[in-house]
Write a protein that holds these residues in place. Structure first.
Motif, PDB file in Angstrom:
ATOM      1  N   PRO A 353     -32.847  15.551 -47.630  1.00 39.45           N
ATOM      2  CA  PRO A 353     -31.693  16.289 -46.786  1.00 39.45           C
ATOM      3  C   PRO A 353     -30.067  16.459 -47.539  1.00 39.45           C
ATOM      4  CG  PRO A 353     -32.908  14.406 -45.571  1.00 39.45           C
ATOM      5  CD  PRO A 353     -33.184  14.481 -47.054  1.00 39.45           C
ATOM      6  N   PHE A 354     -30.177  15.622 -48.647  1.00 42.75           N
ATOM      7  CA  PHE A 354     -29.020  15.781 -49.317  1.00 42.75           C
ATOM      8  C   PHE A 354     -29.079  17.278 -50.379  1.00 42.75           C
ATOM      9  CE2 PHE A 354     -26.647  15.003 -53.383  1.00 42.75           C
ATOM     10  CZ  PHE A 354     -25.372  15.083 -52.923  1.00 42.75           C
ATOM     11  N   ARG A 355     -30.400  17.074 -50.981  1.00 38.02           N
ATOM     12  CA  ARG A 355     -30.624  18.265 -51.710  1.00 38.02           C
ATOM     13  C   ARG A 355     -30.542  19.644 -51.107  1.00 38.02           C
ATOM     14  NH1 ARG A 355     -35.517  15.220 -53.252  1.00 38.02           N
ATOM     15  NH2 ARG A 355     -35.391  14.124 -54.968  1.00 38.02           N
ATOM     16  N   ALA A 356     -30.908  19.709 -49.657  1.00 43.25           N
ATOM     17  CA  ALA A 356     -31.051  20.871 -48.910  1.00 43.25           C
ATOM     18  C   ALA A 356     -29.419  20.991 -48.919  1.00 43.25           C
ATOM     19  CB  ALA A 356     -31.422  20.700 -47.508  1.00 43.25           C
ATOM     20  N   LYS A 357     -28.736  20.341 -48.474  1.00 43.33           N
ATOM     21  CA  LYS A 357     -26.932  20.606 -48.422  1.00 43.33           C
ATOM     22  C   LYS A 357     -26.455  21.158 -49.773  1.00 43.33           C
ATOM     23  CE  LYS A 357     -25.758  17.269 -44.703  1.00 43.33           C
ATOM     24  NZ  LYS A 357     -24.882  16.414 -44.342  1.00 43.33           N
ATOM     25  N   LEU A 358     -26.909  20.508 -50.970  1.00 39.45           N
ATOM     26  CA  LEU A 358     -26.485  21.331 -52.371  1.00 39.45           C
ATOM     27  C   LEU A 358     -27.001  22.677 -52.222  1.00 39.45           C
ATOM     28  CD1 LEU A 358     -27.533  18.048 -54.456  1.00 39.45           C
ATOM     29  CD2 LEU A 358     -25.290  18.840 -54.282  1.00 39.45           C
ATOM     30  N   LEU A 359     -28.314  22.851 -51.860  1.00 39.99           N
ATOM     31  CA  LEU A 359     -28.971  24.274 -51.926  1.00 39.99           C
ATOM     32  C   LEU A 359     -28.113  25.294 -51.215  1.00 39.99           C
ATOM     33  CD1 LEU A 359     -32.573  23.582 -52.499  1.00 39.99           C
ATOM     34  CD2 LEU A 359     -31.043  24.340 -54.242  1.00 39.99           C
ATOM     35  N   GLU A 360     -27.540  24.812 -50.074  1.00 37.41           N
ATOM     36  CA  GLU A 360     -26.953  25.544 -48.926  1.00 37.41           C
ATOM     37  C   GLU A 360     -25.437  25.890 -49.649  1.00 37.41           C
ATOM     38  OE1 GLU A 360     -26.779  23.234 -45.693  1.00 37.41           O
ATOM     39  OE2 GLU A 360     -28.927  23.457 -45.164  1.00 37.41           O
ATOM     40  N   GLY A 361     -24.923  24.904 -50.603  1.00 38.16           N
ATOM     41  CA  GLY A 361     -23.771  25.574 -51.060  1.00 38.16           C
ATOM     42  C   GLY A 361     -22.566  24.708 -50.483  1.00 38.16           C
ATOM     43  N   GLY A 362     -22.848  24.017 -49.243  1.00 33.85           N
ATOM     44  CA  GLY A 362     -21.579  23.685 -48.673  1.00 33.85           C
ATOM     45  C   GLY A 362     -20.980  22.337 -49.404  1.00 33.85           C
ATOM     46  N   PRO A 363     -19.876  22.123 -48.939  1.00 30.81           N
ATOM     47  CA  PRO A 363     -19.341  20.673 -49.550  1.00 30.81           C
ATOM     48  C   PRO A 363     -20.065  19.572 -49.222  1.00 30.81           C
ATOM     49  CG  PRO A 363     -17.957  21.223 -47.541  1.00 30.81           C
ATOM     50  CD  PRO A 363     -19.051  22.559 -47.815  1.00 30.81           C
ATOM     51  N   VAL A 364     -20.410  18.677 -50.234  1.00 29.17           N
ATOM     52  CA  VAL A 364     -21.077  17.479 -50.031  1.00 29.17           C
ATOM     53  C   VAL A 364     -20.294  16.290 -50.621  1.00 29.17           C
ATOM     54  CG1 VAL A 364     -23.241  18.571 -49.992  1.00 29.17           C
ATOM     55  CG2 VAL A 364     -22.377  17.765 -52.177  1.00 29.17           C
ATOM     56  N   ARG A 365     -20.466  15.160 -50.094  1.00 28.01           N
ATOM     57  CA  ARG A 365     -19.769  13.862 -50.598  1.00 28.01           C
ATOM     58  C   ARG A 365     -20.679  12.735 -50.970  1.00 28.01           C
ATOM     59  NH1 ARG A 365     -14.538  12.351 -51.204  1.00 28.01           N
ATOM     60  NH2 ARG A 365     -13.883  14.129 -50.018  1.00 28.01           N
ATOM     61  N   ILE A 366     -20.626  12.138 -52.082  1.00 29.77           N
ATOM     62  CA  ILE A 366     -21.315  10.942 -52.528  1.00 29.77           C
ATOM     63  C   ILE A 366     -20.486   9.806 -52.485  1.00 29.77           C
ATOM     64  CG2 ILE A 366     -22.843   9.886 -54.150  1.00 29.77           C
ATOM     65  CD1 ILE A 366     -23.419  12.797 -55.203  1.00 29.77           C
ATOM     66  N   ALA A 367     -20.926   8.586 -51.761  1.00 33.67           N
ATOM     67  CA  ALA A 367     -20.295   7.465 -51.903  1.00 33.67           C
ATOM     68  C   ALA A 367     -21.001   6.638 -52.595  1.00 33.67           C
ATOM     69  CB  ALA A 367     -20.170   6.798 -50.612  1.00 33.67           C
ATOM     70  N   PHE A 368     -20.294   5.998 -53.734  1.00 34.98           N
ATOM     71  CA  PHE A 368     -20.947   4.716 -54.410  1.00 34.98           C
ATOM     72  C   PHE A 368     -20.492   3.590 -54.016  1.00 34.98           C
ATOM     73  CE2 PHE A 368     -20.523   8.559 -57.320  1.00 34.98           C
ATOM     74  CZ  PHE A 368     -21.570   8.790 -57.793  1.00 34.98           C
TER      75      PHE A 368
END
Length: 552
Positions: A353-368
Motif C-alpha cells: 500500500p505504501f509503494r502504491a502511494k509512491l507510484l501515484e505521486g501523492g504526498p506520503v509521510r514516513i514516521a520513524f
C-alpha cells in the motif's frame, strides 16, 4: 589510472593462519580459486604484527561531570571525546593525572575524584576538593587498537597491510575500520586489541575438572562449550556445582578470572567475583555469565552444555575450569557475502500500500518510531534520500518521532498523540535495544498493543532490528538476541514487514569486523559517529537493507 576489476574469490584452499609466538602470524601454503577460473597459489609466509600501542594526552581540558564515591565509576553518558571533550575510553591503568586549570594542584584519586579506566570516566568525589563544573586539566594514556589485512596478491605473494589506529575525525572514539585494500584479495583481518600482550587463536574449552571428578578418564565425559567468545581479553571461567537436586536440576555458581574492567585489575584466586545461579537445567545450554565490577551480569557469548555428562558424574563439589581466548584472526567468509544476504527480510508484501502511494505521486509521510538509534541514526535519512531519488514525482516527508532512551512500553503511551497524529502512511518501528532491558512479557504486550492499533488505523508497519549492545553495559547479548526474535515473531503474527539488521551485527566477524569497534558513537549501542555523520559502516548497511525492502 583505472583500477583493474578483480574477479570474485570463490574458494580458499589451505592458507590457514596460525599464531606463532606473541605477535607473529604464519600463513600456510594454499590456493585461492577465482570466479574467472584462475587460481592464485602461494607458498605461505610469516609476518610480524605490530602491537596496538598507546597514545598520550597532556593538558586535556575537561569540565568535570558527575559524582561518585568509589572507583570504578562506570560510563558517564558522555559522547564527544578528544581535545575539548571527555577523556577517551580504554585508558592505560595508572596513567591518569588530574590537575586544576593552573596545573598547580594535583587532585587525589578516590579522595577528590573517582575514575574508570575502561569507560574513560572521571567524576568528582562529593567530599573532595573538586568543585561542581570545575575546569580540569587531564594527563593520561589511552590504549589503541588496529586492524591489519592479510592480503594475497595476484602474483601469489602474501603481504600484510597495516590499518589506522584512530577515526578520521579527531573527536570520535578510537575505533578504527579495517584498511581499504585496492589490490589483491583479503584473506583475514588481524585485530590487535587494547593493551593486550599478544595475539590469540580464539577458542573456548573445558581444560580442567577439579573436585570430586578429578580422576575422570579422558575427555569423553567433559561438558562442551558453545558460542563465540566476544571479549578482546582472555579469561578462565569457573563453574562450581554446589548441589544436585532430586529432579536432576543443579545449583551452581559461576566466577571468572582475567581482567576486571573498570580499574583493569586481574581477578584470580580469592578475588574472584562469584555469580550465583539457581536451579540450572543441565539438559539446556547454560549461559556463562559473570558479574562485573558494576554488579551487572555480563554475557561474552559462551554457553556450557552439560547434557553429554551422565547424571552420575554431575556431583556437588565439581568445578569445571573453562579457558576462553579472544579471536585475533578474523577470517573473511568466501565467497564474500553481501551484508544484506545475512539480514532477514520478511513479508515485504505488507509494504505494497505504501509503494502504491509512491507510484501515484501523492504526498506520503514516513514516521520513524523508536529509540536513540532511530532518533539520531543516519539510516532514516539514507532511506528518505533514496526514496526521493527513486520517486521524484512523490512529495516524501518524514517525522522522526523517536526518543532516545525510550522503550516500547513508554512509546505505546504516546502513540495516539505523537505518532498517529502526524498522519503517517508508513511507520518504521525500532525499539529492540531498550526493549532488551524490559520485562519480556510487558514488552510483548506493549509491542502487540502498538501493532493492534496500527492494524485498526490501517497504517502499514515495517519493524526493524538494529545493532547489538556492549556486553559490559546493563544487559546481556542473550537479551538482545531474544528481543530480535520477539520482534520477528510479532511481525509475522501481525502481518508486518520485518528487516532484521541484528542478523548482520551478530555475524560481523564473517566480514572481518570485531563487533565492539562497530559501536562507534559511544562503544555501547550507537554505531554512528557523534561528529562525522559518515563515520560508521553499520548504519550504511542498515540503510541499504531498508532501501532494498522498500524499493528492491
Amino acid at each position: 589510472m583505472i583500477r583493474e576489476e578483480r574477479p570474485e574469490a570463490l574458494e580458499k584452499i589451505g592458507m590457514r593462519i596460525r599464531i606463532e609466538g606473541d605477535w607473529r602470524i604464519c600463513v600456510e601454503p594454499g590456493m585461492l580459486k577465482l570466479a574467472d577460473g584462475a587460481a592464485l597459489a602461494t607458498k605461505g609466509g610469516a609476518f610480524d604484527i605490530r602491537p596496538g600501542g598507546k597514545r598520550s594526552y597532556v593538558d586535556q581540558r575537561y569540565t568535570i561531570m558527575g559524582e561518585a564515591q568509589t572507583s570504578p565509576c562506570y560510563w558517564n553518558a558522555e559522547s564527544i571525546r578528544g581535545s575539548g571533550g571527555a577523556p577517551y575510553q580504554r585508558m592505560v591503568p595508572g596513567s591518569l593525572r588530574v590537575r586544576d586549570k593552573s596545573r598547580t594542584t594535583v587532585y587525589r584519586a578516590d579522595i577528590d575524584y573517582c575514575r574508570d579506566y575502561y569507560w574513560g570516566t572521571v567524576k568528582r568525589h562529593p567530599h573532595g576538593a573538586i568543585q561542581p563544573g570545575e575546569l580540569l586539566l587531564l594527563d593520561y594514556e589511552v590504549w589503541q587498537c588496529r586492524y591489519d589485512a592479510v592480503v594475497l596478491l595476484r602474483d601469489g605473494t602474501l603481504t600484510v597491510i597495516e590499518g589506522e589506529e584512530e577515526a578520521p575525525e579527531s573527536r570520535e572514539l578510537l575505533l578504527p575500520d579495517p584498511p581499504q585494500v585496492r589490490e589483491g584479495y583479503v584473506l583475514a583481518h588481524i585485530f590487535t586489541g587494547w593493551g593486550e600482550p599478544r595475539l590469540y587463536e580464539g577458542h573456548a574449552r573445558v581444560k580442567k575438572v577439579l573436585g570430586s571428578l578429578d580422576d575422570l578418564p579422558g575427555s569423553a565425559l567433559l561438558p562442551q562449550v558453545s558460542g563465540r567468545y566476544l571479549d578482546a581479553s582472555p579469561r578462565d571461567y569457573l563453574v562450581e556445582l554446589t548441589a544436585v537436586r532430586d529432579d536432576g536440576s543443579l545449583d551452581m555458581r559461576i566466577g571468572a578470572e582475567g581482567i576486571d574492567y573498570g580499574l583493569d585489575e586481574a581477578l584470580a584466586d580469592g578475588r574472584i567475583r562469584w555469580l550465583e545461579l539457581r536451579a540450572a537445567d543441565p539438559t539446556k545450554p547454560i549461559p556463562l555469565l559473570l558479574k562485573s565490577a558494576y554488579n551487572h551480569r555480563v554475557d561474552w557469548g559462551l554457553r556450557l552444555d552439560l547434557s553429554g555428562v551422565p547424571a552420575g558424574h554431575r556431583q556437588a563439589g565439581t568445578i569445571y575450569r573453562i579457558e576462553a581466548s579472544p579471536h585475533s584472526v578474523l577470517n573473511l567468509a568466501l565467497p564474500a557475502p553481501d551484508p544484506l544476504s545475512v539480514i532477514p527480510f520478511d513479508n515485504r508484501g505488507a509494504l505494497a500500500p505504501f509503494r502504491a502511494k509512491l507510484l501515484e505521486g501523492g504526498p506520503v509521510r514516513i514516521a520513524f518510531f523508536g529509540e536513540s538509534t532511530t532518533r539520531s541514526g543516519r539510516w532514516p535519512y539514507r532511506l528518505a534520500r533514496a526514496l526521493r531519488d527513486t520517486y521524484p514525482q512523490a512529495a516524501i516527508r518524514t517525522s522522526n518521532v523517536a526518543i532516545g532512551g525510550e522503550n516500547a512500553i513508554q512509546g505505546a503511551l504516546r502513540y495516539a498523540d505523537e505518532v498517529r497524529a502526524v498522519a503517517p502512511d508508513l511507520i518504521i518501528l525500532e525499539y529492540m535495544l531498550n526493549d532488551s532491558f524490559s520485562p519480556e512479557g510487558r514488552t510483548e504486550q506493549a509491542i502487540s498493543g502498538i501493532l493492534e492499533r496500527l492494524r485498526e488505523d490501517g497504517i502499514p508497519c515495517l519493524i526493524v532490528t538494529n545493532n547489538g549492545i556492549h556486553p559490559l553495559f546493563e544487559g546481556t547479548a542473550g537479551q538482545v538476541k531474544r528481543a530480535h526474535g520477539l520482534y520477528r515473531q510479532l511481525a509475522a503474527a501481525y502481518g508486518c514487514a520485518f528487516v532484521g539488521g541484528y542478523g548482520y551485527y551478530e555475524r560481523l566477524h564473517e566480514f572481518g569486523i570485531y563487533s565492539l569497534t562497530e559501536l562507534k558513537g559511544n562503544m555501547i549501542n550507537h554505531p554512528f559517529g557523534n561528529v562525522d555523520p559518515d563515520w560508521g559502516g553499520f548504519d550504511e548497511v542498515l540503510g541499504r537493507a531498508l532501501i532494498h525492502a522498500l524499493i528492491g
